[in-house]
Scaffold this motif. Structure first.
Motif, PDB file in Angstrom:
ATOM      1  N   THR A 278      22.927  -6.037  -3.601  1.00  0.00           N
ATOM      2  CA  THR A 278      22.114  -5.192  -4.472  1.00  0.00           C
ATOM      3  C   THR A 278      20.724  -4.974  -3.886  1.00  0.00           C
ATOM      4  O   THR A 278      20.016  -5.936  -3.574  1.00  0.00           O
ATOM      5  CB  THR A 278      21.991  -5.827  -5.865  1.00  0.00           C
ATOM      6  N   ARG A 371      34.624   3.970  -5.842  1.00  0.00           N
ATOM      7  CA  ARG A 371      34.371   2.525  -5.932  1.00  0.00           C
ATOM      8  C   ARG A 371      35.440   1.786  -5.150  1.00  0.00           C
ATOM      9  O   ARG A 371      36.638   2.069  -5.297  1.00  0.00           O
ATOM     10  CB  ARG A 371      34.381   2.067  -7.392  1.00  0.00           C
ATOM     11  N   ASN A 409      22.013   0.114  -5.242  1.00  0.00           N
ATOM     12  CA  ASN A 409      22.059  -0.995  -6.200  1.00  0.00           C
ATOM     13  C   ASN A 409      23.471  -1.492  -6.488  1.00  0.00           C
ATOM     14  O   ASN A 409      23.656  -2.379  -7.328  1.00  0.00           O
ATOM     15  CB  ASN A 409      21.384  -0.577  -7.513  1.00  0.00           C
ATOM     16  N   ASP A 410      24.471  -0.910  -5.807  1.00  0.00           N
ATOM     17  CA  ASP A 410      25.848  -1.359  -6.007  1.00  0.00           C
ATOM     18  C   ASP A 410      26.660  -1.016  -4.762  1.00  0.00           C
ATOM     19  O   ASP A 410      27.195   0.085  -4.643  1.00  0.00           O
ATOM     20  CB  ASP A 410      26.463  -0.693  -7.235  1.00  0.00           C
ATOM     21  N   ARG A 413      30.098   0.875  -4.621  1.00  0.00           N
ATOM     22  CA  ARG A 413      30.223   2.294  -4.985  1.00  0.00           C
ATOM     23  C   ARG A 413      29.486   3.169  -3.976  1.00  0.00           C
ATOM     24  O   ARG A 413      28.561   2.729  -3.297  1.00  0.00           O
ATOM     25  CB  ARG A 413      29.678   2.546  -6.392  1.00  0.00           C
TER      26      ARG A 413
END
Length: 425
Positions: A278, A371, A409-410, A413
């Motif tokens: 992250t 994702r 932040n992910d 994905r």
């Protein structure tokens, strides 16, 4: 009577405000929900699903593109009002238009319909070393110079700017940055006429080199004439033409898309993977093997949709997979798909989930949201890492796109580009 007249005026105002709002909302919604361009395979029917507001109709401007409704009744030039799905059939190859109207009167949007022959490509997923030569010497930025009297000056300030390309000095073409250094050194402090390409325009800038404290002449500009890195080969077509990355290569300092003269592809070896987390994207690190025997192809274009060129027999001989159909955006749906990648040291398909399909995306390389769900890939990389850009996305046996960006932040994905956007760049 006065109250009735006042009430009637209020109703009329409400009606017109509602109508203007409805038209405005419909126009904005249609602009972003419906793509500007669609592709049809000649003599094959394609079904498109659009969630449209009431009052919207489709009209074909040509008999070559036949519109059908859900009951399979040919409509041709007849309007189809607010369908849950629209079928189109292209009779002959070519470029045609389908219009969208509100209330049958106001033209809201034109859709360019390209009727093409069926397209096939080989989805690769192999890492390649990329070397690009810029078209001219690129200015990264300007800086200060301490001259021979000890004063600090900035001779290029206000004359050169980041993203400029210096192409000539006193009318002489530059092959690389060494030519520029030689010309400045030989100037003996005399003013030089620099031929600059700036924002696509050709301008001329007069600059006087400064004698620095070390005895050399300098312009006070940081420059670069090439760039290199590692990326993923997306596809190779039946003629040996390739597309890779799904986005262009930008200069690491200026962020500008590098305007290239040409480039080459070379063999590369992935040495390690830093997992994503992250706030910090992961990255693949490796080594590029430059040499005659390791060359894989030529780079001819660097665009916002990727890099393009041709591969040689050395690369073609290394491909261990067959060509598959290229899917259009209407073929893509939410759910299971696969990305092809060599992150483990061998080309494998890893399961992903397509979470969003933005058929009318303005950003060409962000039409898909995906994702990673494959446990093996998550254990290797934590998701998508830098260097995986260009990994082909396969769904229902068709090449539908390529990975382009990771969510900061992910790392599980990321975004993808439609294959049709890459192939029709």
């Amino acid at each position: 009577m006065m109250k009735k007249e006042s009430f009637r005026r209020i109703l009329i105002r409400i009606f017109w405000i509602s109508l203007v709002f409805t038209i405005g909302f419909s126009w904005v919604y249609i602009r972003y929900a419906v793509p500007d361009r669609l592709n049809l395979v000649v003599n094959e029917e394609e079904v498109f699903h659009f969630a449209l507001p009431p009052g919207v109709t489709f009209e074909s401007d040509s008999e070559e593109v036949v519109l059908k409704n859900a009951s399979e009744i040919p409509q041709g030039m007849i309007r189809i009002e607010r369908p849950d799905s629209v079928s189109m059939y292209g009779k002959n190859e070519g470029s045609y238009r389908v219009g969208m109207k509100f209330l049958g009167l106001i033209r809201m949007k034109d859709i360019q319909v390209e009727v093409v022959d069926g397209s096939y490509a080989i989805p690769c997923g192999m890492p390649v070393g990329i070397y690009l030569k810029s078209k001219g010497v690129m200015v990264i930025g300007t800086g200060q110079v301490t001259n021979d009297t000890g004063n600090v000056v900035e001779p290029a300030y206000g004359l050169l700017k980041s993203g400029d390309y210096i192409q000539t000095v006193d009318g002489e073409d530059l092959e690389d940055k060494n030519d520029l250094v030689d010309a400045v050194s030989a100037s003996d402090g005399k003013t030089l006429a620099l031929g600059i390409r700036r924002d696509g325009r050709r301008i001329e800038v007069d600059m006087t080199p400064v004698l620095a404290e070390d005895g050399s002449y300098k312009l006070g500009a940081w420059v670069r004439d090439d760039t290199q890195g590692i990326g993923t080969m997306t596809y190779v077509d039946m003629n040996g033409n390739f597309g890779a990355l799904g986005h262009g290569i930008s200069d690491s300092d200026t962020g500008e898309l590098v305007d290239i003269e040409g480039g080459e592809l070379y063999e590369t070896q992935i040495l390690g993977i830093e997992k994503g987390q992250t706030g910090k994207p992961g990255v693949m690190s490796g080594v590029i093997y430059y040499g005659k025997g390791t060359k894989l192809g030529e780079v001819k274009e660097n665009t916002t949709e990727g890099i393009y060129g041709t591969v040689n027999h050395h690369f073609l001989d290394s491909i261990k997979t067959d060509a598959i159909p290229v899917g259009f955006r209407q073929d893509i749906h939410k759910g299971t798909a696969y990305i092809r990648s060599n992150v483990s040291g061998e080309v494998k398909d890893y399961e992903i989930e397509i979470q969003k399909v933005d058929y009318g995306s303005i950003q060409k390389n962000k039409g898909l949201v995906l994702r990673v769900v494959d446990e093996e890939l998550l254990n290797l990389t934590s998701g998508i890492v830098q260097g995986m850009s260009g990994s082909p996305i396969i769904q229902d046996g068709k090449l539908i796109g390529a990975v382009t960006h990771v969510f900061i932040n992910d790392p599980t994905r990321g975004y993808g580009i439609f294959a049709e956007n890459m192939i029709s760049h």
